[in-house]
Structure formats: structure tokens, C-alpha cells
Write an enzyme that holds these catalytic residues in place. Structure first.
Site, PDB file in Angstrom:
ATOM      1  CG  HIS A  59      -1.103   3.938   4.017  1.00  0.00           C
ATOM      2  ND1 HIS A  59      -2.351   3.779   4.598  1.00  0.00           N
ATOM      3  CD2 HIS A  59      -0.700   2.689   3.680  1.00  0.00           C
ATOM      4  CE1 HIS A  59      -2.688   2.508   4.593  1.00  0.00           C
ATOM      5  NE2 HIS A  59      -1.697   1.822   4.058  1.00  0.00           N
TER       6      HIS A  59
ATOM      7  CB  SER B 291      -0.990   0.004   1.166  1.00  0.00           C
ATOM      8  OG  SER B 291      -0.463  -0.597   2.304  1.00  0.00           O
TER       9      SER B 291
END
Length: 388
Positions: free
Chosen positions: A247, A195
Site C-alpha cells: 500500500h 491494492s
């Protein structure tokens, strides 16, 4: 436990390029060179940029799925875990109990063995390769499917527009940036997932829109939609078991890389080079706008300086939380039912023959290991994994 990406279910819409209304036709509204039978027909459509056939992003998806299958084969829950494995009919591919891994995946010890990001091993055992290997590992079926769906939705469009080389670099370097930031702030647990790289693609899309502003229509609507998508998915990162530092690090890396890798000529240059026969376009001398050069240079400097400082801090054992007392709220927001404060890790252990039984004093997780004559160091390491 993993980097569950909130980037799934994202719909990417390709923005149209500005059309022929900015071109100045010659004496006749249509080219004089057209055959008599074609008079009155509009000129053929010209596509100013090459469109690539995507193959790298599908290859990345396949590689992630194969790696996950290998991890589950290596995990072999029925053999290594003395408890209730999930989907035992899968044999070696059965999942760990949901109380240990609610994402339908392997144990944390298997992930660590296969290359998960463990700061202690990176710093003290010089295993820097884990900063890259961890982006190819996933904590479970839910995790890998969500990330791969997001990669297909985002990555294929980008590869069609910019080619495999630039998107491959954007994905990999962003993933490294996410791992680096995660390692600087999270010291007590392992981390896996793509991610960070996916957020890098989102960051690259945002900077590409900004630096190539002149060639897009519906600019403000596209910018608002993209910023809203990014904000929502970053907000999801404060949920439990989600590494939001990965992230954020991936997004910032991808945002800066977009200014460097995804720059395109401004609209005036594009119109001049792709004017249909019989049309005139205003002469343009410079391929890029001044602001594009400024953004390119600034982003390149920030990337080099940021990665250099981050790597030096990591391998010197610096904890970034010591220099930013509020940064932990970026990955964890305390509530009435959930605290962000770290507690002392302790486990109850017992040795029964070749089996070591551990129960974490914090989260009350219990697990048995096939480990005869376990040493204190081994018990401490397994306890840290069990409680993380």
C-alpha cells in the site's frame, strides 16, 4: 496472505472548475454577435478540458475477474485437498477451507504457481515478472470484490478526466512500486493483490490536486477529505494478513507519478484559451506555473532514483529491515493478543502412500498434498507456505 485493500467504499467527488467570474466581459455583458432573439441569455458553457470515455478501467476489472476464475479452476480444491472444501457444489471452483483461507479463495500454493510475489523466486530464480503478475491475482472473493469496487469508484473518474494512457501507466507503475517495496521488506510469505495500484491512484489524486491547485474550487475541503480517506485506509493496513508495504509503496509511487502525468495548465491559461466570444481575458504567457515545473522535475528524479535503488537492493538480496529497525511497525502493530515477532517455521510431516500430510507448528494449520516421495526441499517449501 494477500494485499486486502482498505480502499473500498470510497466516494470520489469531482471538484468543479472555477467559473466565469474570473473572466472580464467586454462592453456588453453578453456577446454582441448573439442573434436578437437570444439577447439576454448567458453565454454557452465552455468545458476547458476534454472528457474521455472510460474503457480501460472496466477492462482491468474484467481482466482481474477472469484471472480469479482461472485461478479457482486451477486450484480444484475437491481434487487436490483432502479436507472440507467450502461450497463444494461449485465443483472445481470450490474454495479452500476457511481456516486456511478466510477470504473464500484458493490455496497459497496455487497462488504461488500462478504468479504470486515470492521474493525467493524473484531473487534466486530470476522471476522478476512476479513483481507485475502479482497485482492481477487475488486471495479470495472478498479480496477481489473489494479491490474491483474500489477500482471502479476511483479509476473511472480519473480515466474520464485524464484518459486511458496516463491512468493505465499510473495504475501499472504504482502496482510495480508497491510490489517492489513489499519484496524489500517481506521475505517470508507470498503476496498478491491490486491494492498497491489502487493506492497509487489515490496518491495520484492527491498530487493532481496539489499541482493543479489553481483550477479547483473548495480546495481545502477537497484536500482534507482526500488526506483523511488515505490516512484511514493506510491505518487499515496494520491488520493481520494485509501487506501494508505494498500500500505504502504504491501510494508513494502514485503520488510522485501524479506530478508527472497529471499536470494541467494553470487557471489563467485555461481562462485565456476558453473565453467565450465577446469576452476578454487577461493575457497569460506561460502555460504552467513555476512550482508545477519544479514539482514535475523533482518527482521524476525521485521516481528514477527510487526505482533504480530499489531494484538493485532487491536483486542483491538486501533485506530493507536491516536498515530500518522500526519499519516493520508500518505493516504490523503488536498488541496483547498479537505479536509481530517472527518465529521459527517448523512442521510435522508424515507420508502415507502418495499423500504428504503437514501440520504447521506455529499456527497449527494442517493440509494434505498429493505428492509421492516428497523430498526435504519440497517439504520445507510447502511448510513455509503453510505457516505464512
Amino acid at each position: 496472505m494477500g494485499r486486502e485493500s482498505g480502499a473500498s467504499d470510497i466516494e470520489i467527488k469531482v471538484q468543479g472548475l472555477q467559473g466565469d467570474n474570473d473572466l472580464n466581459p467586454a462592453v456588453s455583458p453578453f456577446p454582441a454577435s448573439q442573434p436578437p432573439g437570444c439577447r439576454g441569455l448567458p453565454p454557452p458553457e465552455h468545458r476547458p478540458f476534454r472528457r474521455w470515455t472510460p474503457w480501460l478501467v472496466p477492462a482491468f476489472v474484467l481482466a482481474n475477474l477472469v484471472v480469479f476464475a482461472v485461478i479457482m479452476y486451477e486450484n480444484d480444491c475437491p481434487k487436490t485437498y483432502m479436507g472440507d472444501c467450502v461450497a463444494v457444489f461449485l465443483g472445481r471452483f470450490a474454495f479452500q477451507p476457511l481456516k486456511e483461507n478466510p477470504l473464500f479463495g484458493p490455496s497459497s500454493s496455487t497462488l504461488e504457481k500462478m504468479g504470486a510475489l515470492d521474493v525467493r523466486k524473484v531473487v534466486h530464480e530470476h522471476q522478476g515478472w512476479r513483481l507485475i503478475s502479482c497485482i492481477w491475482l487475488h486471495a479470495g472473493v472478498v479480496h477481489v470484490l473489494a479491490n474491483m469496487l474500489s477500482l471502479l469508484l476511483i479509476g473511472i473518474r480519473l480515466e474520464q478526466e485524464f484518459g486511458f494512457a496516463r491512468i493505465g501507466l499510473l495504475y501499472t507503475i504504482s502496482g510495480f512500486g508497491g510490489s517492489l517495496m513489499s519484496a524489500l521488506f517481506i521475505k517470508s510469505s507470498i503476496s498478491v493483490g491490486a491494492s498497491g495500484a489502487l493506492f497509487g491512484l489515490l496518491g495520484g489524486m492527491l498530487s493532481e490536486l496539489l499541482t493543479n491547485w489553481t483550477i479547483y474550487t473548495n480546495k481545502c475541503a477537497a484536500l482534507f477529505t482526500l488526506v483523511l480517506i488515505i490516512a484511514i485506509n493506510l491505518a487499515v493496513g496494520v491488520l493481520p494478513h494485509v501487506d501494508n508495504f505494498a500500500h505504502i509503496g504504491g501510494f508513494v509511487s502514485g503520488f510522485l507519478l501524479g506530478f508527472v502525468l497529471l499536470i494541467r495548465p494553470h487557471f489563467g491559461w485555461v481562462a485565456q484559451k476558453n473565453v467565450p466570444p465577446g469576452y476578454l481575458a487577461t493575457p497569460v504567457k506561460h502555460k504552467h506555473k513555476l512550482y508545477q515545473y519544479i514539482l514535475w522535475i523533482t518527482a521524476a528524479i525521485l521516481l528514477i532514483v527510487g526505482f533504480t535503488i530499489g531494484i538493485l537492493m532487491l536483486f542483491r538480496g538486501v533485506n530493507a529491515n536491516d536498515y530500518c529497525s522500526w519499519c516493520h511497525y508500518l505493516s504490523c502493530v503488536p498488541t496483547s493478543i498479537r505479536s509481530c515477532s517472527s518465529s521459527t517455521i517448523s512442521c510435522l510431516s508424515s507420508q502415507e502412500g502418495n499423500s504428504l500430510n503437514l501440520m504447521c507448528g506455529g499456527n497449527r494449520r494442517a493440509r494434505s498434498y498429493l505428492l509421492p516421495n516428497a523430498t526435504e526441499a519440497q517439504i520445507e517449501e510447502l511448510c513455509s507456505q503453510l505457516c505464512s
